[in-house]
Scaffold this motif. Structure first.
Motif, PDB file in Angstrom:
ATOM      1  N   GLY A  97       0.734  -1.293   0.037  1.00 30.18           N
ATOM      2  CA  GLY A  97      -0.134   0.033   0.007  1.00 30.18           C
ATOM      3  C   GLY A  97       0.769   1.207  -0.050  1.00 30.18           C
ATOM      4  N   LYS A  98       1.868   1.316   0.656  1.00 33.78           N
ATOM      5  CA  LYS A  98       2.751   2.291   0.866  1.00 33.78           C
ATOM      6  C   LYS A  98       3.579   2.573  -0.449  1.00 33.78           C
ATOM      7  CE  LYS A  98       3.643   2.116   5.751  1.00 33.78           C
ATOM      8  NZ  LYS A  98       4.813   1.988   6.847  1.00 33.78           N
ATOM      9  N   ARG A  99       3.642   1.527  -1.153  1.00 36.85           N
ATOM     10  CA  ARG A  99       4.619   1.798  -2.422  1.00 36.85           C
ATOM     11  C   ARG A  99       3.700   2.230  -3.419  1.00 36.85           C
ATOM     12  NH1 ARG A  99       6.962  -3.472  -1.217  1.00 36.85           N
ATOM     13  NH2 ARG A  99       5.501  -4.427  -2.682  1.00 36.85           N
ATOM     14  N   LEU A 100       2.307   1.743  -3.444  1.00 36.22           N
ATOM     15  CA  LEU A 100       1.360   2.326  -4.529  1.00 36.22           C
ATOM     16  C   LEU A 100       1.069   3.697  -4.085  1.00 36.22           C
ATOM     17  CD1 LEU A 100      -1.489  -0.625  -4.678  1.00 36.22           C
ATOM     18  CD2 LEU A 100       0.160   0.114  -6.593  1.00 36.22           C
ATOM     19  N   LEU A 101       0.926   4.166  -2.710  1.00 38.01           N
ATOM     20  CA  LEU A 101       0.724   5.551  -2.624  1.00 38.01           C
ATOM     21  C   LEU A 101       1.738   6.410  -2.953  1.00 38.01           C
ATOM     22  CD1 LEU A 101      -0.893   7.397  -0.785  1.00 38.01           C
ATOM     23  CD2 LEU A 101       0.231   6.577   1.084  1.00 38.01           C
ATOM     24  N   ARG A 102       3.184   5.895  -2.847  1.00 35.62           N
ATOM     25  CA  ARG A 102       4.281   6.706  -3.274  1.00 35.62           C
ATOM     26  C   ARG A 102       4.268   6.995  -4.518  1.00 35.62           C
ATOM     27  NH1 ARG A 102       9.837   6.309  -4.403  1.00 35.62           N
ATOM     28  NH2 ARG A 102      11.048   7.834  -3.239  1.00 35.62           N
ATOM     29  N   ALA A 103       4.034   5.910  -5.315  1.00 36.39           N
ATOM     30  CA  ALA A 103       3.845   6.014  -6.791  1.00 36.39           C
ATOM     31  C   ALA A 103       2.822   6.971  -7.281  1.00 36.39           C
ATOM     32  CB  ALA A 103       3.814   4.522  -7.510  1.00 36.39           C
ATOM     33  N   ARG A 104       1.600   6.872  -6.713  1.00 36.29           N
ATOM     34  CA  ARG A 104       0.658   7.833  -7.062  1.00 36.29           C
ATOM     35  C   ARG A 104       0.880   9.281  -6.819  1.00 36.29           C
ATOM     36  NH1 ARG A 104      -4.985   4.636  -6.395  1.00 36.29           N
ATOM     37  NH2 ARG A 104      -4.395   2.785  -7.711  1.00 36.29           N
ATOM     38  N   VAL A 105       1.636   9.607  -5.307  1.00 38.68           N
ATOM     39  CA  VAL A 105       1.718  10.723  -5.070  1.00 38.68           C
ATOM     40  C   VAL A 105       2.953  11.320  -5.929  1.00 38.68           C
ATOM     41  CG1 VAL A 105       2.885  12.236  -3.150  1.00 38.68           C
ATOM     42  CG2 VAL A 105       1.253  10.661  -2.758  1.00 38.68           C
ATOM     43  N   LEU A 106       3.987  10.791  -6.232  1.00 39.15           N
ATOM     44  CA  LEU A 106       5.081  11.171  -7.144  1.00 39.15           C
ATOM     45  C   LEU A 106       4.757  11.179  -8.486  1.00 39.15           C
ATOM     46  CD1 LEU A 106       8.184   9.321  -5.516  1.00 39.15           C
ATOM     47  CD2 LEU A 106       7.355  11.772  -4.985  1.00 39.15           C
ATOM     48  N   ALA A 107       3.726  10.712  -8.906  1.00 31.71           N
ATOM     49  CA  ALA A 107       3.023  10.890 -10.328  1.00 31.71           C
ATOM     50  C   ALA A 107       2.371  12.192 -10.605  1.00 31.71           C
ATOM     51  CB  ALA A 107       2.059   9.754 -10.680  1.00 31.71           C
TER      52      ALA A 107
END
Length: 189
Positions: free
Chosen positions: A152-162
């Motif tokens: 979940g943190k990896r997905l969240l990080r990817a979405r935020v940085l996108a």
């Protein structure tokens, strides 16, 4: 025949709102924002005309904006005094405001995650529940909850940085702004 488009002009148009917001947070009032923004664009055009290749236009424009803000304050000629180098960067109130803004922004990104990742992050990161308590409540192993939290943190990080440009300093967020997207919000929360 369709006229050739100017990629610098197109990119600047897409980034203009983010740059304007960046400048508004750094200038004392809204009046000079558009003038400083125009100066940034003029610098980009001048750099291109001299044959300089700008590899990362976003980074280059934000660096030029930081320089333009410094130039603005120098041109005003306000009295300055040397700062004590032992003072912390920014005020605690600014840090709290920045983290509050970022937290409210993150909640939208978390809410868009698949349910099992979203529920795990909300319970552990926002509500403060322990991994063990969550695992027991859901009838799964602690390992499964750790895996969900990590993914979940990896997905969240990817979405935020996108969607956002995030600057870190000392392990904490020191600044952020939403990236401009040619299609509007780019799927950002």
């Amino acid at each position: 025949m369709k006229p050739a488009t100017d990629p610098l002009g197109e990119r600047f148009v897409r980034l203009r709102q983010g740059l304007r917001a960046y400048l508004r947070r750094r200038l004392p009032d809204a009046a000079p924002v558009d003038d400083v923004l125009q100066d940034v664009f003029v610098k980009a055009v001048a750099a291109r005309q001299t044959g300089r290749a700008i590899e990362n236009l976003n980074g280059w424009l934000y660096a030029a904006a930081r320089t333009a803000v410094a130039d603005y304050f120098r041109a005003r000629g306000d009295a300055t005094e040397a700062l004590d180098e032992n003072l912390p960067m920014g005020s605690e109130a600014d840090d709290v405001r920045l983290h509050t803004e970022l937290s409210s922004c993150l909640r939208g990104f978390i809410d868009d995650l698949p349910a099992h990742y979203r529920d795990t992050l909300v319970a552990t990161e926002l509500e403060g529940r322990t991994l063990r308590a969550l695992a027991e409540a859901q009838g799964v192993s602690v390992s499964a909850i750790k895996s969900r939290a990590s993914r979940g943190k990896r997905l969240l990080r990817a979405r935020v940085l996108a969607c956002c440009h995030v600057e870190m300093q000392g392990g904490l967020v020191s600044d952020y702004h939403r990236r401009a997207s040619p299609t509007g919000d780019g799927g950002c929360a």
